[in-house]
Design an enzyme around this catalytic site. Structure first.
Site, PDB file in Angstrom:
ATOM      1  NE  ARG A  62      73.463 -15.655   2.891  1.00  0.00           N
ATOM      2  CZ  ARG A  62      74.451 -16.505   2.686  1.00  0.00           C
ATOM      3  NH1 ARG A  62      75.722 -16.101   2.824  1.00  0.00           N
ATOM      4  NH2 ARG A  62      74.247 -17.749   2.360  1.00  0.00           N
ATOM      5  CB  ALA A  64      72.745 -22.091   9.006  1.00  0.00           C
ATOM      6  NE  ARG A 104      66.446 -15.976   7.067  1.00  0.00           N
ATOM      7  CZ  ARG A 104      67.295 -16.348   6.099  1.00  0.00           C
ATOM      8  NH1 ARG A 104      68.565 -16.024   6.190  1.00  0.00           N
ATOM      9  NH2 ARG A 104      66.882 -17.043   5.048  1.00  0.00           N
ATOM     10  CD  GLN A 213      70.844 -16.340  -1.113  1.00  0.00           C
ATOM     11  OE1 GLN A 213      70.436 -16.601  -2.248  1.00  0.00           O
ATOM     12  NE2 GLN A 213      70.051 -16.347  -0.072  1.00  0.00           N
ATOM     13  CG  ASP A 254      69.744 -23.003   6.144  1.00  0.00           C
ATOM     14  OD1 ASP A 254      70.056 -23.301   4.987  1.00  0.00           O
ATOM     15  OD2 ASP A 254      69.959 -21.876   6.650  1.00  0.00           O
ATOM     16  CG  ASN A 264      71.275 -25.872   1.921  1.00  0.00           C
ATOM     17  OD1 ASN A 264      71.642 -25.045   2.766  1.00  0.00           O
ATOM     18  ND2 ASN A 264      71.852 -25.957   0.737  1.00  0.00           N
ATOM     19  CE  LYS A 265      68.711 -19.799   0.336  1.00  0.00           C
ATOM     20  NZ  LYS A 265      67.615 -19.096   1.035  1.00  0.00           N
TER      21      LYS A 265
HETATM   22  O1  MRU Z   1      68.726 -17.584   3.045  1.00  0.00           O
HETATM   23  P1  MRU Z   1      70.185 -17.803   3.370  1.00  0.00           P
HETATM   24  O2  MRU Z   1      71.100 -17.070   2.461  1.00  0.00           O
HETATM   25  O3  MRU Z   1      70.474 -17.555   4.825  1.00  0.00           O
HETATM   26  O4  MRU Z   1      70.402 -19.353   3.109  1.00  0.00           O
HETATM   27  C1  MRU Z   1      71.678 -19.903   3.298  1.00  0.00           C
HETATM   28  C2  MRU Z   1      71.774 -21.339   2.965  1.00  0.00           C
HETATM   29  O5  MRU Z   1      70.805 -21.966   2.589  1.00  0.00           O
HETATM   30  C3  MRU Z   1      73.094 -21.993   3.191  1.00  0.00           C
HETATM   31  O6  MRU Z   1      73.300 -23.024   2.274  1.00  0.00           O
HETATM   32  C4  MRU Z   1      73.124 -22.584   4.607  1.00  0.00           C
HETATM   33  O7  MRU Z   1      72.723 -21.634   5.548  1.00  0.00           O
HETATM   34  C5  MRU Z   1      74.452 -23.107   4.978  1.00  0.00           C
HETATM   35  S1  MRU Z   1      75.608 -21.789   5.222  1.00  0.00           S
HETATM   36  C6  MRU Z   1      77.076 -22.470   5.748  1.00  0.00           C
END
Ligand code: MRU
Length: 362
Positions: A62, A64, A104, A213, A254, A264-265
């Protein structure tokens, strides 16, 4: 468990392992199953594009940039496994890419990497190469995507360190570190560069519900790299900003729309509002593969919804009454006006973002 490092840097999140030296194909993909951390550091190896897609969907890989790399390597595995002539190999790659793309929707890096690998395969097929050569070329493209990501993240760190100073405290969300990329990370890259310079940077890491995470991955990899880290629940961020002298918020992304809106998350938008309220700079760090000039604003970004079960169950245990209604978007959109600056591998972008993003992508 104790985090393991190699040469002081965390082990590689995902890589292509050739079976023999001197040639990439045949080969396999090795990745860390991130769902098992921090209890277990397990490397999984696969030769199956289908398994790669499952790993992305289940968040084993996981972040991006990492899912972009996983997508490209998955497509290369499909090509490798295909029998027949170059046209048959191309066809197998195209079908696998469609399947991988469906895993995704929010992180544009996945579509970006799959487009790139498809383009490479079509060009090779048009040039009339044989099946073996086509397989080798797409495997080379997938490994190039990985290696470029490592270089881009390093450059983000070099630029981003100018936004920090020795002794400062930063707050981050989710995991935008080494595990989310090929190496170094995005939001955490300046922290690692600062560490190499002997600076003392203290990181406050949001635990990041529902998949944790921040707790499971960010705290783990920062510990592994000797960076002081304090874990907080998501709802402690406001208090931490006010009471713990946090001087900057660093997050990844993302997808960044052409106007600078950021997906983003989930929880990132709230953090940006809190940062504005506390007059703390809010920085978004991402490679140019995360900028999407075809998406005009945040309203156009598809937001992944996950099963309500993932909110209700924590490590297999239900924490809510059976049948409760749950809303489970796992990304949100932060409006561009709450972003202080973006950091990409080409430098620091300041407002107005429509212009600075257009310039950096042209
Ligand atoms: O659901 P995830 O764990 O894939 O989400 C990840 C994020 O939101 C990160 O902040 C984003 O992908 C940037 S990673 C360099």
């Amino acid at each position: 468990m104790t985090p393991e490092t190699r040469n002081g840097m965390l082990l590689r999140t995902i890589e292509w392992i050739p079976d023999r030296g001197g040639t990439l194909v045949p080969g396999r993909v090795r990745f860390i199953d991130q769902t098992l951390l921090p209890q277990e550091l397990k490397f999984v190896e696969t030769r199956s594009a289908q398994e790669m897609a499952e790993a992305i969907r289940a968040l084993r890989v996981r972040g991006a940039p990492a899912i972009g790399i996983a997508g490209a390597m998955g497509a290369a595995l499909a090509a490798q496994a295909a029998g027949g002539d170059a046209a048959a190999v191309l066809n197998a790659l195209e079908r696998a890419a469609e399947n991988l793309q469906r895993t995704r929707p929010t992180a544009v890096n996945l579509a970006w990497a799959l487009d790139r690998i498809r383009r490479r395969a079509r060009e090779a097929a048009q040039a009339g190469v044989d099946a073996g050569d086509l397989k080798a070329r797409v495997a080379a493209e997938a490994t190039a995507i990985r290696d470029e990501d490592a270089r881009m993240c390093r450059a983000i760190g070099e630029h981003g360190v100018h936004l920090l100073r020795d002794g400062c405290r930063v707050l981050t969300h989710c995991n935008a570190g080494s595990l989310a990329t090929a190496e170094y990370g995005t939001a955490l890259a300046p922290v690692y560069v600062a560490r190499e310079r002997g600076w003392n940077i203290h990181v406050f890491a949001d635990e990041t519900r529902p998949h944790l995470q921040g707790a499971r991955l960010t705290a783990w990899e920062l510990q592994a790299n000797g960076v002081p880290v304090t874990l907080i629940c998501d709802n402690m961020a406001a208090a931490a900003m006010r009471d713990k002298a946090v001087s900057a918020v660093l997050v990844g992304a993302d997808r960044i729309a052409a106007n600078g809106d950021v997906a983003n998350k989930i929880g990132t938008y709230g953090l940006a509002l809190l940062a504005r309220s506390h007059r703390i700079p809010f920085y978004v760090l991402a490679p140019t593969s995360t900028f999407d000039s075809r998406t005009l604003s945040g309203a156009d970004i598809p937001i992944e919804q996950r099963a309500g079960e993932e909110v209700v169950n924590i490590h297999g245990r239900s924490v809510a009454p059976p049948g409760v209604d749950v809303w489970a978007p796992i990304f949100d959109v932060t409006p561009a006006e709450l972003v202080t600056a973006f950091v990409c591998e080409r430098g620091i972008l300041r407002p107005p973002f429509s212009e600075s993003i257009r310039r950096v992508l042209s």
